[in-house]
Design a protein around this motif. Sequence first.
Motif, PDB file in Angstrom:
ATOM      1  N   GLY A   9      56.745 -51.335 -56.340  1.00 14.89           N
ATOM      2  CA  GLY A   9      57.714 -52.410 -56.368  1.00 14.89           C
ATOM      3  C   GLY A   9      59.033 -52.017 -55.719  1.00 14.89           C
ATOM      4  N   ARG A  10      59.674 -52.978 -55.075  1.00 10.22           N
ATOM      5  CA  ARG A  10      60.972 -52.738 -54.434  1.00 10.22           C
ATOM      6  C   ARG A  10      61.576 -54.061 -54.012  1.00 10.22           C
ATOM      7  NH1 ARG A  10      60.458 -53.203 -48.857  1.00 10.22           N
ATOM      8  NH2 ARG A  10      58.358 -52.956 -47.999  1.00 10.22           N
ATOM      9  N   LEU A  11      62.740 -54.003 -53.392  1.00 11.86           N
ATOM     10  CA  LEU A  11      63.391 -55.180 -52.819  1.00 11.86           C
ATOM     11  C   LEU A  11      62.779 -55.462 -51.445  1.00 11.86           C
ATOM     12  CD1 LEU A  11      65.707 -57.286 -52.725  1.00 11.86           C
ATOM     13  CD2 LEU A  11      67.142 -55.476 -51.731  1.00 11.86           C
ATOM     14  N   VAL A  12      62.391 -56.716 -51.209  1.00 10.88           N
ATOM     15  CA  VAL A  12      61.785 -57.106 -49.946  1.00 10.88           C
ATOM     16  C   VAL A  12      62.312 -58.486 -49.565  1.00 10.88           C
ATOM     17  CG1 VAL A  12      59.763 -58.081 -51.122  1.00 10.88           C
ATOM     18  CG2 VAL A  12      59.567 -57.365 -48.745  1.00 10.88           C
ATOM     19  N   PRO A  13      62.551 -58.752 -48.284  1.00  8.74           N
ATOM     20  CA  PRO A  13      63.069 -60.068 -47.884  1.00  8.74           C
ATOM     21  C   PRO A  13      61.990 -61.141 -47.955  1.00  8.74           C
ATOM     22  CG  PRO A  13      62.676 -58.708 -45.957  1.00  8.74           C
ATOM     23  CD  PRO A  13      62.460 -57.831 -47.136  1.00  8.74           C
ATOM     24  N   PRO A  14      62.381 -62.396 -48.073  1.00  7.56           N
ATOM     25  CA  PRO A  14      61.403 -63.481 -48.056  1.00  7.56           C
ATOM     26  C   PRO A  14      60.543 -63.416 -46.803  1.00  7.56           C
ATOM     27  CG  PRO A  14      63.534 -64.298 -48.745  1.00  7.56           C
ATOM     28  CD  PRO A  14      63.752 -62.882 -48.292  1.00  7.56           C
ATOM     29  N   GLY A  15      59.247 -63.676 -46.976  1.00  9.46           N
ATOM     30  CA  GLY A  15      58.304 -63.575 -45.872  1.00  9.46           C
ATOM     31  C   GLY A  15      57.723 -62.194 -45.684  1.00  9.46           C
ATOM     32  N   GLY A  16      58.242 -61.232 -46.405  1.00  2.82           N
ATOM     33  CA  GLY A  16      57.767 -59.855 -46.278  1.00  2.82           C
ATOM     34  C   GLY A  16      56.487 -59.586 -47.040  1.00  2.82           C
ATOM     35  N   SER A  17      56.051 -58.339 -46.941  1.00  5.25           N
ATOM     36  CA  SER A  17      54.807 -57.915 -47.586  1.00  5.25           C
ATOM     37  C   SER A  17      55.049 -56.677 -48.429  1.00  5.25           C
ATOM     38  CB  SER A  17      53.736 -57.607 -46.533  1.00  5.25           C
ATOM     39  OG  SER A  17      53.415 -58.750 -45.773  1.00  5.25           O
ATOM     40  N   LEU A  18      54.161 -56.500 -49.405  1.00  9.18           N
ATOM     41  CA  LEU A  18      54.277 -55.370 -50.313  1.00  9.18           C
ATOM     42  C   LEU A  18      52.898 -55.078 -50.879  1.00  9.18           C
ATOM     43  CD1 LEU A  18      56.810 -53.812 -51.272  1.00  9.18           C
ATOM     44  CD2 LEU A  18      56.889 -55.341 -53.246  1.00  9.18           C
ATOM     45  N   ARG A  19      52.630 -53.801 -51.144  1.00  8.81           N
ATOM     46  CA  ARG A  19      51.392 -53.450 -51.830  1.00  8.81           C
ATOM     47  C   ARG A  19      51.716 -52.688 -53.105  1.00  8.81           C
ATOM     48  NH1 ARG A  19      46.130 -49.788 -50.126  1.00  8.81           N
ATOM     49  NH2 ARG A  19      47.567 -48.075 -50.531  1.00  8.81           N
ATOM     50  N   LEU A  20      51.266 -53.213 -54.212  1.00  4.91           N
ATOM     51  CA  LEU A  20      51.416 -52.551 -55.498  1.00  4.91           C
ATOM     52  C   LEU A  20      50.151 -51.761 -55.813  1.00  4.91           C
ATOM     53  CD1 LEU A  20      52.985 -55.402 -57.667  1.00  4.91           C
ATOM     54  CD2 LEU A  20      54.119 -53.765 -56.154  1.00  4.91           C
ATOM     55  N   SER A  21      50.337 -50.657 -56.517  1.00  2.95           N
ATOM     56  CA  SER A  21      49.215 -49.838 -56.963  1.00  2.95           C
ATOM     57  C   SER A  21      49.299 -49.660 -58.468  1.00  2.95           C
ATOM     58  CB  SER A  21      49.245 -48.465 -56.295  1.00  2.95           C
ATOM     59  OG  SER A  21      49.154 -48.557 -54.899  1.00  2.95           O
ATOM     60  N   CYS A  22      48.146 -49.516 -59.064  1.00  2.00           N
ATOM     61  CA  CYS A  22      48.063 -49.231 -60.494  1.00  2.00           C
ATOM     62  C   CYS A  22      47.056 -48.104 -60.668  1.00  2.00           C
ATOM     63  CB  CYS A  22      47.637 -50.471 -61.264  1.00  2.00           C
ATOM     64  SG  CYS A  22      47.287 -50.175 -63.007  1.00  2.00           S
ATOM     65  N   ALA A  23      47.559 -46.940 -61.057  1.00  2.00           N
ATOM     66  CA  ALA A  23      46.702 -45.775 -61.257  1.00  2.00           C
ATOM     67  C   ALA A  23      46.322 -45.667 -62.721  1.00  2.00           C
ATOM     68  CB  ALA A  23      47.424 -44.514 -60.807  1.00  2.00           C
ATOM     69  N   ALA A  24      45.021 -45.496 -62.973  1.00  2.00           N
ATOM     70  CA  ALA A  24      44.517 -45.428 -64.336  1.00  2.00           C
ATOM     71  C   ALA A  24      43.997 -44.041 -64.659  1.00  2.00           C
ATOM     72  CB  ALA A  24      43.405 -46.447 -64.534  1.00  2.00           C
ATOM     73  N   SER A  25      44.234 -43.631 -65.876  1.00  5.97           N
ATOM     74  CA  SER A  25      43.644 -42.381 -66.356  1.00  5.97           C
ATOM     75  C   SER A  25      42.514 -42.716 -67.313  1.00  5.97           C
ATOM     76  CB  SER A  25      44.692 -41.536 -67.076  1.00  5.97           C
ATOM     77  OG  SER A  25      45.141 -42.212 -68.223  1.00  5.97           O
ATOM     78  N   GLY A  26      41.571 -41.822 -67.452  1.00  4.45           N
ATOM     79  CA  GLY A  26      40.460 -42.055 -68.370  1.00  4.45           C
ATOM     80  C   GLY A  26      39.200 -42.483 -67.649  1.00  4.45           C
ATOM     81  N   ARG A  27      38.054 -42.168 -68.256  1.00  4.55           N
ATOM     82  CA  ARG A  27      36.776 -42.440 -67.613  1.00  4.55           C
ATOM     83  C   ARG A  27      36.343 -43.883 -67.747  1.00  4.55           C
ATOM     84  NH1 ARG A  27      33.304 -37.890 -70.489  1.00  4.55           N
ATOM     85  NH2 ARG A  27      34.654 -38.572 -72.190  1.00  4.55           N
ATOM     86  N   ARG A  28      37.071 -44.673 -68.504  1.00  2.00           N
ATOM     87  CA  ARG A  28      36.637 -46.037 -68.769  1.00  2.00           C
ATOM     88  C   ARG A  28      37.110 -47.023 -67.702  1.00  2.00           C
ATOM     89  NH1 ARG A  28      37.588 -47.716 -74.804  1.00  2.00           N
ATOM     90  NH2 ARG A  28      35.817 -49.070 -74.289  1.00  2.00           N
ATOM     91  N   PHE A  29      37.863 -46.544 -66.734  1.00  2.60           N
ATOM     92  CA  PHE A  29      38.397 -47.457 -65.717  1.00  2.60           C
ATOM     93  C   PHE A  29      37.280 -48.198 -65.000  1.00  2.60           C
ATOM     94  CE2 PHE A  29      41.240 -49.108 -62.608  1.00  2.60           C
ATOM     95  CZ  PHE A  29      40.563 -49.063 -61.394  1.00  2.60           C
ATOM     96  N   SER A  30      36.225 -47.489 -64.635  1.00  3.36           N
ATOM     97  CA  SER A  30      35.179 -48.105 -63.811  1.00  3.36           C
ATOM     98  C   SER A  30      34.407 -49.191 -64.554  1.00  3.36           C
ATOM     99  CB  SER A  30      34.207 -47.044 -63.306  1.00  3.36           C
ATOM    100  OG  SER A  30      33.590 -46.385 -64.393  1.00  3.36           O
ATOM    101  N   SER A  31      34.532 -49.249 -65.873  1.00  6.28           N
ATOM    102  CA  SER A  31      33.844 -50.279 -66.645  1.00  6.28           C
ATOM    103  C   SER A  31      34.781 -51.415 -67.040  1.00  6.28           C
ATOM    104  CB  SER A  31      33.236 -49.680 -67.919  1.00  6.28           C
ATOM    105  OG  SER A  31      34.254 -49.357 -68.857  1.00  6.28           O
ATOM    106  N   SER A  32      35.969 -51.424 -66.491  1.00  7.37           N
ATOM    107  CA  SER A  32      36.982 -52.373 -66.937  1.00  7.37           C
ATOM    108  C   SER A  32      37.379 -53.361 -65.864  1.00  7.37           C
ATOM    109  CB  SER A  32      38.230 -51.609 -67.370  1.00  7.37           C
ATOM    110  OG  SER A  32      39.271 -52.504 -67.734  1.00  7.37           O
ATOM    111  N   PRO A  33      37.418 -54.654 -66.189  1.00  6.41           N
ATOM    112  CA  PRO A  33      38.106 -55.568 -65.288  1.00  6.41           C
ATOM    113  C   PRO A  33      39.585 -55.200 -65.269  1.00  6.41           C
ATOM    114  CG  PRO A  33      37.750 -56.624 -67.393  1.00  6.41           C
ATOM    115  CD  PRO A  33      37.035 -55.307 -67.443  1.00  6.41           C
ATOM    116  N   MET A  34      40.276 -55.556 -64.226  1.00  5.87           N
ATOM    117  CA  MET A  34      41.692 -55.243 -64.109  1.00  5.87           C
ATOM    118  C   MET A  34      42.456 -56.514 -63.761  1.00  5.87           C
ATOM    119  SD  MET A  34      41.906 -52.037 -64.777  1.00  5.87           S
ATOM    120  CE  MET A  34      43.611 -51.758 -64.296  1.00  5.87           C
ATOM    121  N   GLY A  35      43.605 -56.665 -64.381  1.00  3.75           N
ATOM    122  CA  GLY A  35      44.431 -57.826 -64.119  1.00  3.75           C
ATOM    123  C   GLY A  35      45.823 -57.436 -63.690  1.00  3.75           C
ATOM    124  N   TRP A  36      46.437 -58.299 -62.900  1.00  2.00           N
ATOM    125  CA  TRP A  36      47.858 -58.196 -62.568  1.00  2.00           C
ATOM    126  C   TRP A  36      48.561 -59.416 -63.164  1.00  2.00           C
ATOM    127  CZ3 TRP A  36      50.539 -54.230 -60.587  1.00  2.00           C
ATOM    128  CH2 TRP A  36      49.856 -53.245 -59.865  1.00  2.00           C
TER     129      TRP A  36
END
Length: 124
Positions: A9-36
């Motif tokens: 996350g950061r400051l970005v002007p209108p019309g711009g682009s951004l990529r957010l990441s979410c890093a998970a710990s634990g072996r259960r990540f692959s069995s989990s749906p993920m939401g933003w």
Amino acid sequence: QVQLVESGGRLVPPGGSLRLSCAASGRRFSSSPMGWFRQAPGKEREFVAAISWNSGATEYANSVKGRFSISRDNGKNTVYLEMNSLKPEDTGVYYCAAKPGYVGSPRYARYDYWGQGTQVTVSS
């Protein structure tokens, strides 16, 4: 247990682009749906996008459909949110969430684990 850490996350002007990441710990990540989700100042938290455990299904809020894209890399225990054509109304704290073992619609999962959030500000 699943621990989630958002970044990008950061400051970005209108019309711009951004990529957010979410890093998970634990072996259960692959069995989990993920939401933003996101929360703007003075407003309730709202659904943005979700993806099933195997990337077979993705869902989006109407307000971001066609502009945002959710994806995941189970080998890296990471889920991404690609955001394009950003608008001032996209401003808010963005959170990722997980619910290991859930196999229903990822949009309607009652997520158990949440990250601390990352601030996105769209402004000129």
